[in-house]
Write a protein that holds these residues in place. Structure first.
Motif, PDB file in Angstrom:
ATOM      1  N   TYR A 370      46.602  71.627  30.674  1.00 44.79           N
ATOM      2  CA  TYR A 370      46.157  70.981  29.136  1.00 44.79           C
ATOM      3  C   TYR A 370      44.461  70.909  29.212  1.00 44.79           C
ATOM      4  CZ  TYR A 370      50.661  71.258  27.423  1.00 44.79           C
ATOM      5  OH  TYR A 370      52.024  71.817  27.025  1.00 44.79           O
ATOM      6  N   ALA A 371      43.818  71.154  28.330  1.00 41.70           N
ATOM      7  CA  ALA A 371      42.390  70.978  28.015  1.00 41.70           C
ATOM      8  C   ALA A 371      42.557  69.546  27.257  1.00 41.70           C
ATOM      9  CB  ALA A 371      41.666  71.903  27.405  1.00 41.70           C
ATOM     10  N   LEU A 372      43.428  69.783  26.133  1.00 41.08           N
ATOM     11  CA  LEU A 372      43.719  68.448  25.304  1.00 41.08           C
ATOM     12  C   LEU A 372      45.240  68.310  25.349  1.00 41.08           C
ATOM     13  CD1 LEU A 372      41.817  69.008  22.092  1.00 41.08           C
ATOM     14  CD2 LEU A 372      41.007  67.515  23.897  1.00 41.08           C
ATOM     15  N   GLY A 389      32.818  60.789  26.275  1.00 39.72           N
ATOM     16  CA  GLY A 389      33.912  60.801  27.760  1.00 39.72           C
ATOM     17  C   GLY A 389      33.096  61.689  28.899  1.00 39.72           C
ATOM     18  N   MET A 390      33.644  61.599  29.901  1.00 36.30           N
ATOM     19  CA  MET A 390      32.994  62.242  31.135  1.00 36.30           C
ATOM     20  C   MET A 390      32.858  63.826  30.843  1.00 36.30           C
ATOM     21  SD  MET A 390      33.497  59.871  33.709  1.00 36.30           S
ATOM     22  CE  MET A 390      34.319  60.869  35.313  1.00 36.30           C
ATOM     23  N   ASN A 391      32.111  64.426  31.700  1.00 40.09           N
ATOM     24  CA  ASN A 391      32.200  65.956  31.617  1.00 40.09           C
ATOM     25  C   ASN A 391      33.714  66.574  32.025  1.00 40.09           C
ATOM     26  OD1 ASN A 391      29.531  66.707  31.124  1.00 40.09           O
ATOM     27  ND2 ASN A 391      28.745  66.976  33.319  1.00 40.09           N
ATOM     28  N   GLY A 392      34.030  67.569  31.050  1.00 39.04           N
ATOM     29  CA  GLY A 392      35.328  68.145  31.241  1.00 39.04           C
ATOM     30  C   GLY A 392      36.619  67.238  30.579  1.00 39.04           C
ATOM     31  N   SER A 393      36.162  66.091  30.038  1.00 37.18           N
ATOM     32  CA  SER A 393      37.339  65.319  29.512  1.00 37.18           C
ATOM     33  C   SER A 393      37.937  65.877  28.091  1.00 37.18           C
ATOM     34  CB  SER A 393      36.671  63.934  28.970  1.00 37.18           C
ATOM     35  OG  SER A 393      35.499  63.981  28.124  1.00 37.18           O
ATOM     36  N   GLY A 394      37.288  66.966  27.543  1.00 34.65           N
ATOM     37  CA  GLY A 394      37.793  67.499  26.360  1.00 34.65           C
ATOM     38  C   GLY A 394      37.069  67.448  24.932  1.00 34.65           C
ATOM     39  N   LYS A 395      36.076  66.935  25.183  1.00 33.39           N
ATOM     40  CA  LYS A 395      35.011  66.770  23.790  1.00 33.39           C
ATOM     41  C   LYS A 395      34.890  68.074  23.162  1.00 33.39           C
ATOM     42  CE  LYS A 395      31.647  64.630  26.101  1.00 33.39           C
ATOM     43  NZ  LYS A 395      32.135  64.920  27.412  1.00 33.39           N
ATOM     44  N   THR A 396      34.067  69.051  23.731  1.00 34.07           N
ATOM     45  CA  THR A 396      34.010  70.254  23.131  1.00 34.07           C
ATOM     46  C   THR A 396      35.110  70.875  22.649  1.00 34.07           C
ATOM     47  OG1 THR A 396      31.933  70.530  24.439  1.00 34.07           O
ATOM     48  CG2 THR A 396      32.641  72.381  23.535  1.00 34.07           C
ATOM     49  N   LEU A 405      38.170  77.514  16.301  1.00 33.05           N
ATOM     50  CA  LEU A 405      37.692  78.763  17.349  1.00 33.05           C
ATOM     51  C   LEU A 405      38.899  78.950  17.863  1.00 33.05           C
ATOM     52  CD1 LEU A 405      34.212  77.839  18.231  1.00 33.05           C
ATOM     53  CD2 LEU A 405      35.028  79.665  16.339  1.00 33.05           C
ATOM     54  N   TYR A 406      39.830  78.086  18.277  1.00 31.96           N
ATOM     55  CA  TYR A 406      41.174  78.134  18.632  1.00 31.96           C
ATOM     56  C   TYR A 406      42.190  77.596  18.015  1.00 31.96           C
ATOM     57  CZ  TYR A 406      38.490  79.395  23.196  1.00 31.96           C
ATOM     58  OH  TYR A 406      38.002  79.826  23.988  1.00 31.96           O
ATOM     59  N   ASP A 407      43.554  77.845  17.880  1.00 35.75           N
ATOM     60  CA  ASP A 407      44.393  77.281  17.456  1.00 35.75           C
ATOM     61  C   ASP A 407      45.161  76.227  18.350  1.00 35.75           C
ATOM     62  OD1 ASP A 407      44.297  78.137  14.883  1.00 35.75           O
ATOM     63  OD2 ASP A 407      45.542  79.687  14.968  1.00 35.75           O
TER      64      ASP A 407
HETATM   65  P1  ADP Z   1      33.703  68.260  27.694  1.00 31.47           P
HETATM   66  O1  ADP Z   1      32.987  69.089  26.491  1.00 31.47           O
HETATM   67  O2  ADP Z   1      34.183  67.098  27.492  1.00 31.47           O
HETATM   68  O3  ADP Z   1      32.912  68.411  28.919  1.00 31.47           O
HETATM   69  P2  ADP Z   1      35.455  70.667  27.715  1.00 31.47           P
HETATM   70  O4  ADP Z   1      36.050  70.476  26.325  1.00 31.47           O
HETATM   71  O5  ADP Z   1      34.321  71.678  27.994  1.00 31.47           O
HETATM   72  O6  ADP Z   1      35.025  69.098  27.996  1.00 31.47           O
HETATM   73  O7  ADP Z   1      36.634  70.994  28.715  1.00 31.47           O
HETATM   74  C1  ADP Z   1      37.914  70.371  28.922  1.00 31.47           C
HETATM   75  C2  ADP Z   1      38.683  71.251  29.933  1.00 31.47           C
HETATM   76  O8  ADP Z   1      39.021  72.374  29.487  1.00 31.47           O
HETATM   77  C3  ADP Z   1      37.958  71.173  31.266  1.00 31.47           C
HETATM   78  O9  ADP Z   1      38.669  70.949  32.219  1.00 31.47           O
HETATM   79  C4  ADP Z   1      37.363  72.521  31.140  1.00 31.47           C
HETATM   80  O10 ADP Z   1      37.215  73.042  32.658  1.00 31.47           O
HETATM   81  C5  ADP Z   1      38.219  73.377  30.383  1.00 31.47           C
HETATM   82  N1  ADP Z   1      37.660  74.772  29.889  1.00 31.47           N
HETATM   83  C6  ADP Z   1      36.776  74.442  28.840  1.00 31.47           C
HETATM   84  N2  ADP Z   1      36.401  75.562  28.636  1.00 31.47           N
HETATM   85  C7  ADP Z   1      37.293  76.569  29.073  1.00 31.47           C
HETATM   86  C8  ADP Z   1      37.675  78.130  28.994  1.00 31.47           C
HETATM   87  N3  ADP Z   1      36.977  78.795  28.122  1.00 31.47           N
HETATM   88  N4  ADP Z   1      38.728  78.386  29.762  1.00 31.47           N
HETATM   89  C9  ADP Z   1      39.540  77.718  30.395  1.00 31.47           C
HETATM   90  N5  ADP Z   1      39.474  76.306  30.421  1.00 31.47           N
HETATM   91  C10 ADP Z   1      38.173  75.657  29.888  1.00 31.47           C
END
Ligand code: ADP
Length: 608
Positions: A370-372, A389-396, A405-407
């Motif tokens: 789960y990314a979120l 939040g830290m890198n990879g925490s789900g912000k983007t 862009l995704y559902d």
């Molecule tokens: P942040 O913006 O906080 O750095 P992201 O939202 O980019 O974090 O990423 C959240 C999680 O989703 C991370 O574990 C990342 O590795 C994963 N992730 C991001 N983009 C993709 C993708 N296109 N395909 C698979 N996993 C992804």
């Protein structure tokens, strides 16, 4: 059967891109093939005329017909070659345009799906190896048509040959020679089929190296600073040498295999030719054929057997290409499965839009994690929301879901009480001005980049550029808003630095003037002074819009009304800067303290 149906469909799809190409090829091949048949026929007539002592005028007439016929055939063939080349260019352009159009029409989620990326890469790589795919089909179609005309035109003359031969009665030797000819031809065909498989194996290895060479030339930035700084030039050169060496070795291997495997087939073809000469000479001696016919009939027979070989080989290659065509069709058959709503987005002058995430969870396509997870959040018009939040925490990911862009995989996102899936997608997207972390500018004029349109409001574009601190640099732009960015398509294009590009991307977001402005690490490439300037003006820039800032620099989020803290895909805290700092066990406190030593003084660390 499956191979035939896939190939047939691919042919129809490809042909629809330019319906003039294949008819032009057929017509050109016809004229190409007419030439040798015509010359065989006319030469035989002239030789017979001379041998039988025809009147001089009759022979001269034949010579004149030969010259005129050749002239007409050659002119027609040249004109048709020109037509084929023109139509091929159009076909290639339409094919490239269709590929781009299909790519652009896909939902972002589809486009980013690892399986679909692989599919797209495969199509491109197949085309690089041996033009496999539609171009291979096209080339072999030409070979097959070539062979077909040889067979058809020879058959036209066979009637004459057979009726003359039958006048001479049945000859046992003749029958043996004809049977021998047919056997050699069948043997050559069966052998070629068998050897083709062996050759294909050897070609596969060569294809693998070609693929790697292609990846090498596309994937290595030879001008890169890192390559120099870390002295990797030798390694890069060594890799290139190894690939080139493998290429040479396998190329030699393929050619040797082709030559050795070809020897028995050539021998059988030679036997076929021998038998055909003997048959024709035999009937000549028996008095059935005039002398000149030796040239004509042996020529026809050779063309007939050669034509059958080319036709079979062409057809076989077309069918062998089926796996590559399947990949091609698969890409063009992709359909979007994101629900396309039709609800109109209310145009509100008060910009009163409320967004609510309700139990939203999300996994990226092809990913198990789960990314979120269980995200619940709502925010109202005019709010300044910071997402940290830290890198990879789900912000983007949070932003990408909000912009559809995704559902979501689970849960729902609502705007003004309706699931965002119900809104007309384009209208919904119009609500957001986003500067993504990995934003892209286009190699087009600056004005075009800022306005995202071919025609722009110059005053508005310039004011947006000034607002984000691009004013001074703009004054240096040689053609103002008409200055092309980058030099990809225009030698007079201007290169901009990372920080300048980020400012242009910010100006583009402002120009759009949407009710929501979302900035994902908007100042990452800016120097501290430019960053401070932008933050000082944020309130002015954002005005009454709802603003969402994503940043890992906590100091730049303090001025937000609400700060949302993400950790491992979950929202772990929500509150103002002061409130969050009070929770000394919280993630925000931990992150703030980790960064505070770089950005703030002791007083701020304590939250005073
Ligand atoms: P942040 O913006 O906080 O750095 P992201 O939202 O980019 O974090 O990423 C959240 C999680 O989703 C991370 O574990 C990342 O590795 C994963 N992730 C991001 N983009 C993709 C993708 N296109 N395909 C698979 N996993 C992804």
């Amino acid at each position: 059967m499956r191979k035939m149906s896939v190939t047939g469909r691919a042919f129809r799809v490809y042909n629809a891109l330019n319906r003039k190409y294949f008819p032009a090829v057929v017509l050109r091949t016809f004229f190409d093939k007419l030439s040798p048949f015509f010359n065989l026929w006319i030469s035989a007539e002239i030789v017979t005329g001379l041998y039988e002592g025809w009147e001089r005028d009759r022979v001269f007439l034949l010579v004149a017909i030969a010259l005129a016929g050749n002239l007409v055939i050659r002119v027609m063939a040249a004109l048709l070659t020109r037509a084929v080349n023109t139509q091929q260019r159009i076909l290639d352009d339409n094919q490239a345009a269709a590929f781009v159009a299909q790519t652009l029409s896909l939902d972002y989620a589809k486009l980013e799906d690892p399986e679909i990326r692989t599919l797209r890469r495969k199509i491109m790589e197949n085309a690089c190896i041996n033009s496999y795919g539609v171009v291979y089909m096209r080339n072999n179609f030409r070979n097959a048509v070539d062979g077909l005309f040889d067979v058809l035109l020879s058959l036209l003359f066979f009637g004459e040959m057979l009726s003359l031969a039958s006048n001479a009665g049945i000859s046992l030797l003749g029958i043996i020679l004809i049977a021998g000819m047919l056997l050699c031809m069948a043997g050559s065909f069966i052998y070629t089929q068998h050897s083709g498989k062996k050759l294909a194996l050897s070609m596969e290895k060569l294809g693998d190296v070609l693929l790697k060479e292609n990846r090498f030339s596309n994937g290595f930035d030879l001008s890169g600073q890192d390559v120099r700084m870390y002295r990797q030039m030798e390694k890069v050169s060594a890799l290139q040498n190894k690939l080139a060496k493998d290429h040479r070795r396998l190329f030699k291997e393929v050619n040797t295999t082709r030559y050795l495997l070809g020897l028995p087939a050539r021998f059988l073809q030679w036997l076929t030719t021998l038998c055909s000469y003997l048959v024709v000479c035999l009937y000549c001696v028996l008095g059935a054929f005039p002398v000149g016919s030796v040239i004509k009939y042996t020529g026809y027979l050779n063309r007939f057997f050669g034509g059958i070989g080319n036709l079979m080989h062409g057809m076989e290659s077309i069918l062998e290409n089926e796996p590559y065509l399947k990949v091609y069709l698969e890409y063009f058959d992709l359909e979007n499965d994101m629900y396309q709503g039709s609800l109109a987005v209310e145009k509100r002058s008060d910009k009163k839009y409320e967004i609510e995430f309700s139990n939203v969870s999300f996994k990226y396509p092809g990913s198990e994690a789960y990314a979120l997870k269980d995200v619940n959040l709502s925010f109202n018009v005019g709010e300044r929301l910071a997402v940290v939040g830290m890198n990879g925490s789900g912000k983007t990911t949070f932003i990408k879901l909000m912009c559809r862009l995704y559902d979501p995989s689970e849960g729902e996102i609502r705007m003004n009480d309706f699931n965002i899936r119900k809104y007309d997608y384009r209208e919904y997207l119009d609500l957001f001005s986003v500067v993504f972390q990995d934003y892209k500018l286009l190699s087009l004029p600056l004005g075009n980049n800022v306005s995202s349109a071919a025609v722009w409001d110059a005053e508005k574009a310039e004011s947006c550029l000034r607002e984000v601190g691009f004013g001074e640099r703009f004054a240096e732009m040689p053609k103002g808003l008409d200055t092309p960015l980058y030099k990809n398509f225009d030698d007079e294009g201007v290169n901009v630095s990372g920080g300048e590009a980020q400012k242009i991307a910010l100006a583009r977001a402002l120009y759009k003037d949407a009710p929501f402005i979302i900035l994902d690490e908007p100042t990452a490439a800016l120097d501290p002074i430019a960053e401070a300037e932008i933050y000082a003006k944020f309130d002015e820039i954002v005005g009454d819009k709802t603003a969402i800032y994503i940043s890992h620099r906590l100091s730049s989020c303090r001025f937000c009304d609400k700060i949302v803290v993400f950790d491992e895909g979950r929202i772990v805290q929500v509150g103002s800067h002061e409130e969050l700092l009070c929770d000394t066990d919280g993630k925000y406190y931990e992150l703030w303290n980790a960064q505070a030593q770089y950005y703030t003084d002791k007083k701020e660390v304590s939250g005073a």
